[in-house]
Design a protein around this motif. Sequence first.
Motif, mmCIF file in Angstrom:
data_model
loop_
_atom_site.group_PDB
_atom_site.id
_atom_site.type_symbol
_atom_site.label_atom_id
_atom_site.label_comp_id
_atom_site.label_asym_id
_atom_site.label_seq_id
_atom_site.Cartn_x
_atom_site.Cartn_y
_atom_site.Cartn_z
ATOM 1 N N ARG A 10 0.836 -1.203 0.000
ATOM 2 C CA ARG A 10 0.000 0.000 0.000
ATOM 3 C C ARG A 10 0.871 1.253 0.000
ATOM 4 O O ARG A 10 1.839 1.358 0.762
ATOM 5 N N ASP A 11 0.516 2.202 -0.859
ATOM 6 C CA ASP A 11 1.187 3.497 -0.921
ATOM 7 C C ASP A 11 0.196 4.546 -0.450
ATOM 8 O O ASP A 11 -0.720 4.938 -1.167
ATOM 9 N N TYR B 8 -0.573 7.729 -2.509
ATOM 10 C CA TYR B 8 -1.252 7.654 -3.796
ATOM 11 C C TYR B 8 -2.552 8.459 -3.750
ATOM 12 O O TYR B 8 -3.307 8.377 -2.774
ATOM 13 N N GLY C 218 0.168 6.444 -14.439
ATOM 14 C CA GLY C 218 -0.262 5.704 -13.255
ATOM 15 C C GLY C 218 -1.261 4.602 -13.531
ATOM 16 O O GLY C 218 -2.051 4.250 -12.652
ATOM 17 N N THR D 194 -0.763 1.251 -14.103
ATOM 18 C CA THR D 194 -0.471 0.072 -13.277
ATOM 19 C C THR D 194 -0.670 0.378 -11.804
ATOM 20 O O THR D 194 -1.233 -0.433 -11.056
ATOM 21 N N SER D 195 -0.223 1.559 -11.385
ATOM 22 C CA SER D 195 -0.361 1.931 -9.966
ATOM 23 C C SER D 195 -1.818 1.979 -9.541
ATOM 24 O O SER D 195 -2.148 1.635 -8.395
ATOM 25 N N GLU E 17 -2.847 -1.576 -8.826
ATOM 26 C CA GLU E 17 -2.142 -2.084 -7.655
ATOM 27 C C GLU E 17 -2.636 -1.442 -6.364
ATOM 28 O O GLU E 17 -2.780 -2.130 -5.339
ATOM 29 N N GLN E 18 -2.919 -0.147 -6.386
ATOM 30 C CA GLN E 18 -3.346 0.521 -5.164
ATOM 31 C C GLN E 18 -4.802 0.220 -4.807
ATOM 32 O O GLN E 18 -5.158 0.198 -3.635
ATOM 33 N N ASP F 200 0.663 -6.003 -17.808
ATOM 34 C CA ASP F 200 1.223 -4.665 -17.859
ATOM 35 C C ASP F 200 1.822 -4.415 -19.242
ATOM 36 O O ASP F 200 2.695 -5.152 -19.697
ATOM 37 N N LYS G 99 5.562 12.244 -0.615
ATOM 38 C CA LYS G 99 6.648 11.307 -0.890
ATOM 39 C C LYS G 99 8.038 11.915 -0.691
ATOM 40 O O LYS G 99 9.017 11.166 -0.584
ATOM 41 N N ARG H 79 6.816 10.002 -11.740
ATOM 42 C CA ARG H 79 7.967 9.302 -11.168
ATOM 43 C C ARG H 79 9.192 10.225 -11.154
ATOM 44 O O ARG H 79 9.969 10.243 -10.198
#
Length: 330
Positions: free
Chosen positions: A43-44, A47, A77, A79-80, A83-84, A139, A228, A263
């Motif tokens: 987990r981020d 985000y 973002g 993929t993110s 994932e998130q 991906d 971040k 990024r």
Amino acid sequence: MTQITQAFACADDLFGFPRFPDNVREASRFPMKNGPSLFVPDRDDAYVFRKDHVRIIQFWAVGAEKNILLQGETGTGKTSLIEQVAARLQWPTFTVGCHGGLEFQELIGRVTLQPDGSTGWADGPLIAAMRNGGIFLLDEMNFLKPEVAGGLNTVLQATSYTVPETGETVWAHPDFRIAATGNAVDGVGKGAYRGTQTPNIALLSRFSLGIRVSYMSIQDEQKMIEAKAGGIAPSVSAYLCELADMVRKSHAEGALKAPMSPRETISCARRLTAYSGNLTGDDAVQAQCNSMANALEMTFLFRWAPEERQEFLRAATSVAKRLALPIVLE
């Protein structure tokens, strides 16, 4: 196989939105796994989710649609996002980075040598997700060879798969989902992504749910950068976001060779905080402004030809002047 989804949670609690009105919250529920699982993404907490994305993701998460396709520029973002969402729903995720050498068999699995010297079957990521009720994440799907993409056509709408090597029929768990990401899936800007294939109509038709992912707003990106890169001055993080927005627009118009991804803005901010050390207030702002040229060079510009680099620096200097920051880049 018994479905293991045990509970539901509302989107505002899950994704950091202000609390929804009570008459809306009930309709914003997402299914939660009873995890934990080794395959749940980390987990981020920095985000930043977008409501328009979450509304579409909900159809996929509850199973109204099993397959979802996300397309957009690199660094937006895609993929993110998957994932998130998975991290907050405790949903196991089996990710495959697509490339021109990938074979369909790698997605299914193979016969392998066991610790006792015998041979046995090992599930690939597709069968593992199908068997256990997880997300199979392709991906950059449009790097797949046509024959591999063709093999996926049946799987994308199947409720079962028979493994040729073993004869076993694996039935899709109720929580089995497929997500795919891709650059220039619509063909726009394909020249910037060497090696991509144009997915055929048969494959794309299996995705009846999708999101066109664009870069986040300047305000959201600044919020993420400051989360971040602790210690970044707000005026400096605002500059990085304004600069990135300018670069992306110039790239879209053909004036600059590449966009500046989130990024890269995050990496640049972290380098700036290293230059300013323990300084605070105006001293930190000055140190970070003085270090901007070095941070941009080592993060982003080292890949650019001299003439393109100078064009970028001239534009970046104009942003600094507009924001009245003492940044010297040329």
